[in-house]
Design an enzyme around this catalytic site. Structure first.
Site, PDB file in Angstrom:
ATOM      1  CD  GLU A 161       4.136   5.626   5.449  1.00 38.36           C
ATOM      2  OE1 GLU A 161       3.669   5.834   4.311  1.00 38.36           O
ATOM      3  OE2 GLU A 161       3.439   5.695   6.485  1.00 38.36           O
ATOM      4  CE  LYS A 181       1.083   7.740   8.579  1.00 40.22           C
ATOM      5  NZ  LYS A 181       1.022   6.549   7.682  1.00 40.22           N
ATOM      6  CB  CYS A 214       2.368   8.686   4.785  1.00 42.59           C
ATOM      7  SG  CYS A 214       1.407   8.116   3.353  1.00 42.59           S
TER       8      CYS A 214
END
Lengths: 310, 310
Positions: free
Chosen positions: B65, B139, B180
């Site tokens: 990331e 994301k 994440c």
């Protein structure tokens, strides 16, 4: 969180707020009992363990899966009891009722084989501090697995699966019940969380293959994902039985952290639960409010269909 | 499983069968890169790591990331690139495209800050063996947490959340992407599994608080519950940065077992994936077919709303 993400729609019906429990801090006892072939001995033995734990201040007692009988398809019909008939027809639950009343404790009674008409179930009875049966959970997901050369077991050869999830308000909080293989199904834990559970209790007898692989992992995952307490209780290991239990009864906190655990021998673990930690964890990591209801929804079909159900 | 339990209804729409992947066994590389403040250095450094991994036979490369920029709200606008414009407007993805084509490898390009109009996203680009952009995942769940005295971060101060899940057919199988914090949400992993994913890839920079608590747990839980491969890739730790990454890039197999992992220093892990294991695990523990669609259903709203979507 933007309104268009509809976090409240990620659970259908919408998640209930965490209720205020009757008590915030209390002691739980996990009685990892040895199980013999003599049912009367198993009942007396469990009673002793419960009373000892109550003497040490435990307000909630969790027993193992199938604690009054060997764990085998041959034994289930022989040891099964008619719980609904009660009395002499179910000496195991009669004992649990009597002890819970005399000691003013809540008992999540592990499980025993239950006979109901011509069917057998793997059933967990919950008794309140007045000795009354608060709930009965029949294992929803039967344990049918086949790992060649390692572990094959088909509960469905003898048992019938339960029809509904079971969540119950007790003197020690709102508790969701699962039995062993039920823990595999994250959906069950998630719908209990959405119904306001403080604690999930899983009596369970994982085995020497799935135990090391998954027993602790699943408990920690359910606790961390749902941000609540998870307690499990296994029978002690008997290397001479046809089904060898993994043991390792455990209490996990709402960050997924192991609070207390053990190996495979007979023992009673006593540990403190503090429900105030749940709200704290959910404030720190607020993902209960960050779900994307615009992208996915978990539907609690049973609650949708039940008028007034929690 | 009795028909009345409706296991096929536990996923809405019904789960897709696992597709036959173009390749069953291949090597994946997890490039746990150090990240500096010099973007050109970061790009050249990543290119070198990718080429080294390709030299060692890796057919799939996973990057961390935010590998082209420090991980901070101050840096995101400065390092952001216009991925859709491409070319000079996005030197980071241009490099990924060129290397994937020249080496005939698939790259899950970790993530970089993306500028699109007046918005910023945390975006992962997937390049095929011909250098073409196969998918871009923004994301979905932004990282907004507040653990007093330990870790506070609000990505939503600068970033906008993505609108859709991303699953992509590549030369190395069907891959679901999360970044994440997306790994916190078991629903995302479950809908990818129901869309036939072989592998989930999570570029992720957990921190020194949540890393030890949850990083491995969540990877293992997603893999074990979904019975597929999970790969993660973190930046290497830089103790001098404002956000200190946990490291510990990992590959987990479909029993939830850690296949390869590392500590926090810069390294590239190369490991073999064997997709035939997925079907084997699902045969051993067939809980994909034992769910109780009569009691709970996970709805993939995005797939329901998308004509012809996987």
């Amino acid at each position: 969180m933007e309104a268009s993400f509809k976090p409240e729609e990620a659970r259908v019906p919408a998640a209930l707020p965490l209720p205020t429990p009757p008590v915030t801090k209390f002691k739980i006892a996990l009685c990892q009992l040895s199980v013999a072939t003599d049912k009367e001995r198993n009942i007396a033995h469990a009673q002793q363990a419960i009373e000892d734990a109550a003497d040490k201040g435990a307000q909630l007692i969790l027993l193992p899966e199938i604690w009054n009988s060997p764990y085998s398809n041959d034994s289930f019909p022989v040891y099964a009891e008619d719980i609904d008939a009660g009395g002499d027809a179910s000496p195991s639950t009669r004992m649990l009722s009597e002890v819970s009343r005399s000691r003013k404790i809540t008992i999540i009674g592990g499980s025993i084989p239950e006979r109901s008409g011509d069917k057998l179930y793997n059933s967990c009875c919950v008794f309140g501090t007045d000795g009354k049966l608060l709930a009965k959970h029949r294992k929803i997901h039967l344990f049918d697995i086949d790992i060649p050369g390692k572990m094959t077991f088909k509960e469905s050869r003898t048992l019938t699966a339960g029809e509904r999830p079971t969540i119950v308000d007790t003197e020690v909080g709102r508790i969701g019940i699962g039995i062993c293989y039920d823990i595999r199904f994250q959906e069950l834990a998630a719908i209990y969380a959405a119904r306001g559970a403080h604690l999930l209790c899983y009596p369970g007898a994982f085995n020497m293959t799935t135990g090391p692989l998954h027993w602790e992992l699943l408990q920690r995952a359910r606790a961390a994902d749902c941000q609540l307490y998870v307690a499990t209780c296994s029978p002690a290991r008997d290397g001479g039985s046809s089904y060898v239990a993994w043991g390792h009864s455990t209490l996990v906190g709402p960050f997924g952290e192991v609070l207390v655990t053990t190996e495979h021998e007979e023992t009673t673990l006593i540990a403190e639960i503090d429900y105030s930690v749940i709200e704290q964890r959910r404030t720190y990591l607020p993902f209960q409010k960050q779900r994307r209801g615009d992208l996915y929804q978990l539907v609690d079909v049973d609650r949708l269909n039940s008028t007034g159900a929690k």
